[in-house]
Design a protein around this motif. Structure first.
Motif, PDB file in Angstrom:
ATOM      1  N   UNK A 170      67.680  70.566 -37.853  1.00  0.00           N
ATOM      2  CA  UNK A 170      66.920  69.229 -38.258  1.00  0.00           C
ATOM      3  C   UNK A 170      67.444  68.400 -37.297  1.00  0.00           C
ATOM      4  N   UNK A 171      66.702  67.521 -36.445  1.00  0.00           N
ATOM      5  CA  UNK A 171      67.310  66.571 -35.618  1.00  0.00           C
ATOM      6  C   UNK A 171      67.338  65.098 -36.264  1.00  0.00           C
ATOM      7  N   UNK A 172      68.415  64.344 -36.084  1.00  0.00           N
ATOM      8  CA  UNK A 172      68.505  63.072 -36.548  1.00  0.00           C
ATOM      9  C   UNK A 172      68.877  62.037 -35.505  1.00  0.00           C
ATOM     10  N   UNK A 173      67.973  60.893 -35.383  1.00  0.00           N
ATOM     11  CA  UNK A 173      68.543  59.837 -34.713  1.00  0.00           C
ATOM     12  C   UNK A 173      68.313  58.429 -35.307  1.00  0.00           C
ATOM     13  N   UNK A 174      69.095  57.505 -34.923  1.00  0.00           N
ATOM     14  CA  UNK A 174      69.004  56.108 -35.483  1.00  0.00           C
ATOM     15  C   UNK A 174      67.645  55.447 -35.159  1.00  0.00           C
ATOM     16  N   UNK A 175      66.876  54.777 -36.086  1.00  0.00           N
ATOM     17  CA  UNK A 175      65.649  54.062 -35.468  1.00  0.00           C
ATOM     18  C   UNK A 175      65.728  52.547 -36.699  1.00  0.00           C
ATOM     19  N   UNK A 176      64.952  51.940 -36.257  1.00  0.00           N
ATOM     20  CA  UNK A 176      64.836  50.343 -36.808  1.00  0.00           C
ATOM     21  C   UNK A 176      63.292  50.136 -37.134  1.00  0.00           C
ATOM     22  N   UNK A 177      62.963  49.330 -38.136  1.00  0.00           N
ATOM     23  CA  UNK A 177      61.914  48.919 -38.409  1.00  0.00           C
ATOM     24  C   UNK A 177      60.770  48.792 -37.370  1.00  0.00           C
ATOM     25  N   UNK A 178      59.702  49.210 -37.245  1.00  0.00           N
ATOM     26  CA  UNK A 178      58.786  49.106 -36.260  1.00  0.00           C
ATOM     27  C   UNK A 178      58.834  49.820 -35.135  1.00  0.00           C
ATOM     28  N   UNK A 179      59.981  50.613 -35.064  1.00  0.00           N
ATOM     29  CA  UNK A 179      60.016  51.319 -33.853  1.00  0.00           C
ATOM     30  C   UNK A 179      59.062  52.492 -34.063  1.00  0.00           C
ATOM     31  N   UNK A 180      58.392  52.846 -32.478  1.00  0.00           N
ATOM     32  CA  UNK A 180      57.500  53.814 -32.563  1.00  0.00           C
ATOM     33  C   UNK A 180      58.196  55.384 -32.263  1.00  0.00           C
ATOM     34  N   UNK A 181      57.690  56.192 -33.391  1.00  0.00           N
ATOM     35  CA  UNK A 181      58.582  57.527 -33.284  1.00  0.00           C
ATOM     36  C   UNK A 181      57.908  58.538 -32.555  1.00  0.00           C
ATOM     37  N   UNK A 182      56.581  58.607 -32.566  1.00  0.00           N
ATOM     38  CA  UNK A 182      55.868  59.566 -32.155  1.00  0.00           C
ATOM     39  C   UNK A 182      54.149  59.426 -32.284  1.00  0.00           C
ATOM     40  N   UNK A 183      53.589  60.603 -31.715  1.00  0.00           N
ATOM     41  CA  UNK A 183      52.025  60.616 -32.021  1.00  0.00           C
ATOM     42  C   UNK A 183      51.741  61.467 -33.063  1.00  0.00           C
ATOM     43  N   UNK A 184      50.432  60.919 -33.776  1.00  0.00           N
ATOM     44  CA  UNK A 184      50.141  61.796 -34.817  1.00  0.00           C
ATOM     45  C   UNK A 184      49.417  62.975 -34.469  1.00  0.00           C
ATOM     46  N   UNK A 185      49.167  63.112 -33.121  1.00  0.00           N
ATOM     47  CA  UNK A 185      48.783  64.422 -32.554  1.00  0.00           C
ATOM     48  C   UNK A 185      49.962  65.420 -32.474  1.00  0.00           C
ATOM     49  N   UNK A 186      50.900  64.955 -32.524  1.00  0.00           N
ATOM     50  CA  UNK A 186      52.311  65.927 -32.540  1.00  0.00           C
ATOM     51  C   UNK A 186      52.929  65.967 -33.874  1.00  0.00           C
ATOM     52  N   UNK A 187      52.964  65.002 -34.880  1.00  0.00           N
ATOM     53  CA  UNK A 187      53.581  64.991 -36.101  1.00  0.00           C
ATOM     54  C   UNK A 187      52.686  64.539 -36.944  1.00  0.00           C
ATOM     55  N   UNK A 188      53.246  64.844 -38.446  1.00  0.00           N
ATOM     56  CA  UNK A 188      52.699  64.360 -39.611  1.00  0.00           C
ATOM     57  C   UNK A 188      53.689  62.921 -39.918  1.00  0.00           C
ATOM     58  N   UNK A 189      53.025  61.985 -40.449  1.00  0.00           N
ATOM     59  CA  UNK A 189      53.806  60.962 -40.993  1.00  0.00           C
ATOM     60  C   UNK A 189      54.313  61.242 -42.704  1.00  0.00           C
ATOM     61  N   UNK A 190      55.771  60.927 -42.349  1.00  0.00           N
ATOM     62  CA  UNK A 190      56.236  61.499 -43.839  1.00  0.00           C
ATOM     63  C   UNK A 190      56.775  59.953 -44.437  1.00  0.00           C
ATOM     64  N   UNK A 191      57.778  60.026 -45.310  1.00  0.00           N
ATOM     65  CA  UNK A 191      58.229  58.965 -46.226  1.00  0.00           C
ATOM     66  C   UNK A 191      59.232  58.102 -45.044  1.00  0.00           C
ATOM     67  N   UNK A 192      58.978  56.905 -45.563  1.00  0.00           N
ATOM     68  CA  UNK A 192      59.807  55.769 -44.425  1.00  0.00           C
ATOM     69  C   UNK A 192      59.028  55.370 -43.199  1.00  0.00           C
ATOM     70  N   UNK A 193      57.710  55.949 -43.012  1.00  0.00           N
ATOM     71  CA  UNK A 193      57.027  55.874 -41.761  1.00  0.00           C
ATOM     72  C   UNK A 193      55.460  55.328 -42.193  1.00  0.00           C
ATOM     73  N   UNK A 194      54.898  54.633 -41.361  1.00  0.00           N
ATOM     74  CA  UNK A 194      53.385  54.452 -41.277  1.00  0.00           C
ATOM     75  C   UNK A 194      52.806  54.733 -39.936  1.00  0.00           C
TER      76      UNK A 194
END
Length: 194
Positions: free
Chosen positions: A1-25
């Protein structure tokens, strides 16, 4: 399980490659962080899309979302809208307040052209409202255009809590002066007995 630090509004990835989970929009086909914390990618079996979540090491904070019921305090009223501070979301208190705005056309569901803001709300009123949209950078857009939404607590000029007598009037039990408000038909879910 990979973990990296992120801030509000930071783009994390595309919906083509990931599902949006808790703490994301999701916005415009991309997944963004909704809070400051650690980005987690959950490992999955072959053929499944991994889920992106953001978790905070601190106590998670509540954020107003579209369609959620919020408790607000009216700060100022003018002819076109009233500004307010969002104090709670779905019955949970906020650590810090958010700004909100209820426009004249969003106060009632019917006869919107006859609504006068100062006859619906006054500064200091506590109101139940629903989040219409995230609005602009300054405030959330709110509505009270449902029977269950509107003023739940207000004080008269005599400093006494007003008592609702109809959907548009409250009365001061001390002076018996009637005041106009957009009164909420409070549901049993929102009443706490002591």
């Amino acid at each position: 399980m990979a973990e990296t630090i992120c801030i509000p509004g930071e783009r994390l990835g595309s919906v083509d490659h990931y599902k949006a989970g808790e703490g994301t929009y999701v916005r415009h086909g991309f997944i963004f962080s909704n809070l400051a914390g650690y980005k987690r990618t959950t490992p999955v079996d072959d053929g499944e899309i991994p889920e992106l979540t953001v978790v905070s090491r601190k106590q998670s904070s509540v954020i107003p979302e579209v369609r959620s019921v919020v408790t607000v305090k009216i700060l100022a009223v003018n002819t076109k809208f009233c500004s307010c501070a969002i104090l709670g979301v779905e019955g949970k208190s906020l650590r810090e307040t958010f700004r909100g705005m209820i426009r004249r056309e969003d106060i009632r569901a019917t006869e919107k052209d006859k609504v006068e803001v100062y006859k619906s709300f006054r500064p200091g009123d506590i109101v139940l409202a629903r989040v219409l949209s995230l609005g602009d950078a300054r405030s959330y857009l709110l509505t009270t255009a449902e029977n269950e939404l509107g003023v739940v607590l207000a004080q008269s000029e005599a400093g006494v809590n007003l008592v609702p007598i109809s959907w548009c009037e409250m009365i001061c039990p001390k002076t018996h002066v009637k005041e106009l408000r957009k009164v909420a038909k409070v549901q049993p879910d929102y009443i706490q007995t002591t």
